[in-house]
Design an enzyme around this catalytic site. Structure first.
Site, short mmCIF file in Angstrom:
data_model
loop_
_atom_site.label_atom_id
_atom_site.label_comp_id
_atom_site.label_asym_id
_atom_site.label_seq_id
_atom_site.Cartn_x
_atom_site.Cartn_y
_atom_site.Cartn_z
N ARG A 226 81.94 35.94 26.91
CA ARG A 226 81.05 36.06 25.76
C ARG A 226 81.84 35.70 24.50
NH1 ARG A 226 77.41 35.68 28.80
NH2 ARG A 226 75.84 37.23 29.34
N HIS A 274 76.78 27.12 26.27
CA HIS A 274 76.48 28.29 27.12
C HIS A 274 75.69 27.84 28.36
CE1 HIS A 274 75.85 32.92 27.11
NE2 HIS A 274 75.95 32.46 28.34
N1 LIG Z 1 78.96 31.41 30.44
C1 LIG Z 1 78.02 31.69 31.30
O1 LIG Z 1 77.10 30.89 31.52
C2 LIG Z 1 78.08 32.99 32.07
C3 LIG Z 1 77.30 33.11 33.22
C4 LIG Z 1 77.42 34.29 33.95
C5 LIG Z 1 78.27 35.31 33.55
N2 LIG Z 1 79.01 35.15 32.42
C6 LIG Z 1 79.93 36.22 31.97
O2 LIG Z 1 80.67 36.70 33.09
C7 LIG Z 1 80.64 38.12 33.07
C8 LIG Z 1 81.01 38.67 34.44
O3 LIG Z 1 79.94 38.56 35.36
P1 LIG Z 1 80.05 39.28 36.79
O4 LIG Z 1 78.74 39.14 37.46
O5 LIG Z 1 81.27 38.83 37.50
O6 LIG Z 1 80.28 40.81 36.33
P2 LIG Z 1 80.73 42.06 37.20
O7 LIG Z 1 80.45 41.84 38.64
O8 LIG Z 1 80.14 43.27 36.52
O9 LIG Z 1 82.33 42.10 37.02
C9 LIG Z 1 82.94 42.43 35.80
C10 LIG Z 1 84.45 42.43 35.99
O10 LIG Z 1 85.05 42.65 34.71
C11 LIG Z 1 85.97 43.73 34.83
N3 LIG Z 1 86.07 44.47 33.56
C12 LIG Z 1 85.08 45.03 32.82
N4 LIG Z 1 85.60 45.64 31.74
C13 LIG Z 1 86.95 45.47 31.82
C14 LIG Z 1 88.04 45.89 31.02
N5 LIG Z 1 87.85 46.63 29.89
N6 LIG Z 1 89.29 45.56 31.38
C15 LIG Z 1 89.50 44.84 32.52
N7 LIG Z 1 88.50 44.39 33.34
C16 LIG Z 1 87.24 44.73 32.98
C17 LIG Z 1 85.42 44.62 35.92
O11 LIG Z 1 86.43 45.49 36.40
P3 LIG Z 1 86.15 46.49 37.65
O12 LIG Z 1 86.10 45.61 38.86
O13 LIG Z 1 87.33 47.39 37.65
O14 LIG Z 1 84.85 47.18 37.37
C18 LIG Z 1 84.94 43.55 36.92
O15 LIG Z 1 86.01 43.12 37.70
C19 LIG Z 1 79.26 38.44 32.53
O16 LIG Z 1 79.15 39.76 32.03
C20 LIG Z 1 79.17 37.41 31.40
O17 LIG Z 1 79.85 37.89 30.25
C21 LIG Z 1 78.93 34.02 31.68
#
Ligand SMILES: NC(=O)c1ccc[n+]([C@@H]2O[C@H](COP(=O)([O-])OP(=O)(O)OC[C@H]3O[C@@H](n4cnc5c(N)ncnc54)[C@H](OP(=O)(O)O)[C@@H]3O)[C@@H](O)[C@H]2O)c1
Length: 311
Positions: A226, A274
């Site tokens: 983000r 994005h």
């Molecule tokens: N650009 C785009 O088009 C696009 C598309 C999709 C997603 N995204 C981004 O990608 C993100 C991740 O998606 P996802 O489905 O993989 O999410 P997810 O399954 O909820 O995984 C989030 C990961 O981030 C880690 N995390 C969260 N807070 C943290 C912190 N303070 N310090 C260290 N690690 C932390 C979590 O740790 P734990 O495993 O320990 O909980 C987990 O490994 C989305 O929230 C979005 O921001 C972007």
């Protein structure tokens, strides 16, 4: 079940019209603001909702987003504290992100920016190339998407590290790190940094001068989390000094990016609007149906985010 469709950014119901039509026997979707029968609304489909959007629906039980990140719904001031917020988990989206990130890692590894400049200048010149095994990549966030990206890159021979909030089992060949100390230990061995973190109070501003300075000199940033997670002034200084040799940016603090922003014509930046990956229409429809079924059964919907930790 009646579902309010809410977005101040675009016409969500028109965009997802076909998918919503396919589940019309289960979900009656109605455009926000619902004037007639607002008390019958029990779920919502929302993306960047209006600040007061949820005041209108006293019997709301769950809000589904249309993406992996729920930050824009969680930030809505009128979101009631007892409502579930559900994100979309779509393996197809994770795979699309894996392809996107891989393309940018290879763009950096194989020096494609230089090749493109040489083509414009009609220069025939082979460049010294480095094998993938010499280009260490680190992924911030080892969730549904980060894990898929990591295994894609290990399959191509890149040394991969990944950082999460809590310690967790890693796929073969992926080295795991967690916590603040883990972050800096990982960065010391990082050339390409991929951001795939959710936006939370802890991750806002995380991509700052300390993080860039801790990377190997001449590193590369792939920013797909983000926009609010990056301190733009620190990032531009790191590009200026050469600490970062370049960056691929997909997300921005202000979207659409203002036309006079310096990123548009910076020679070391590759940009996309994005658009790194998308969830499928079917995944959005399935999420709504599964959420409605859970609400009817009095259960927590699948993929409801933990509101206390913000993702
Ligand atoms: N650009 C785009 O088009 C696009 C598309 C999709 C997603 N995204 C981004 O990608 C993100 C991740 O998606 P996802 O489905 O993989 O999410 P997810 O399954 O909820 O995984 C989030 C990961 O981030 C880690 N995390 C969260 N807070 C943290 C912190 N303070 N310090 C260290 N690690 C932390 C979590 O740790 P734990 O495993 O320990 O909980 C987990 O490994 C989305 O929230 C979005 O921001 C972007």
């Amino acid at each position: 079940m009646r579902c309010a469709v809410i977005s101040r950014k675009f016409d969500l119901r028109a965009y997802y019209g076909k998918a919503l039509a396919q589940i019309a026997d289960r979900i009656e979707s109605v455009d926000h603001p619902v004037t007639d029968g607002a008390e019958a609304v029990r779920i919502a489909l929302a993306w960047h909702p209006h600040a007061d959007a949820f005041e209108r629906y006293p019997n709301l039980k769950a809000v589904c987003t249309i993406g992996a990140g729920a930050d824009n719904v969680l930030a809505c001031p009128s979101l009631p504290s007892d409502v579930h917020v559900v994100r979309v988990v779509d393996p197809g989206q994770a795979q699309m992100m894996a392809g996107f990130v891989t393309w940018h890692v290879i763009w950096h590894q194989r020096k494609f920016a230089t090749f493109m400049q040489h083509q414009r200048d009609r220069i025939w010149q082979r460049l010294e190339q480095r094998p993938a095994s010499t280009v260490p990549v680190a992924i911030l966030g080892y969730g549904k998407i980060g894990e898929r990206v990591a295994t894609h890159l290990t399959g191509l021979g890149f040394p991969v590290k990944a950082w999460s909030r809590t310690p967790k089992p890693m796929a073969p060949d992926v080295q795991g790190f967690h916590g603040r100390d883990g972050l800096f230990a990982m960065l010391a061995e990082t050339e390409v940094l991929v951001n795939l973190l959710p936006l939370t109070p802890e991750t806002r501003g995380l991509l700052n001068r300390d993080v860039f300075a801790a990377m190997k000199p001449g590193g590369y940033l792939i920013q797909t989390g983000r926009g609010e997670q990056m301190v733009e002034a620190d990032f531009l200084s790191a590009l200026e000094s050469g600490q970062l040799s370049g960056a691929s940016l997909d997300v921005f603090a202000v979207e659409p990016l203002p036309t006079d922003h310096v990123f548009w014509h910076h020679p070391k930046i590759v940009m996309t609007p994005h658009d790194a990956c998308d969830v499928s229409f079917a995944a959005v429809a399935d999420t709504l149906v599964a959420t409605a079924a859970a609400i009817e059964a009095g259960q927590r919907p699948p993929h409801a985010v933990d509101r206390s930790r913000g993702y």
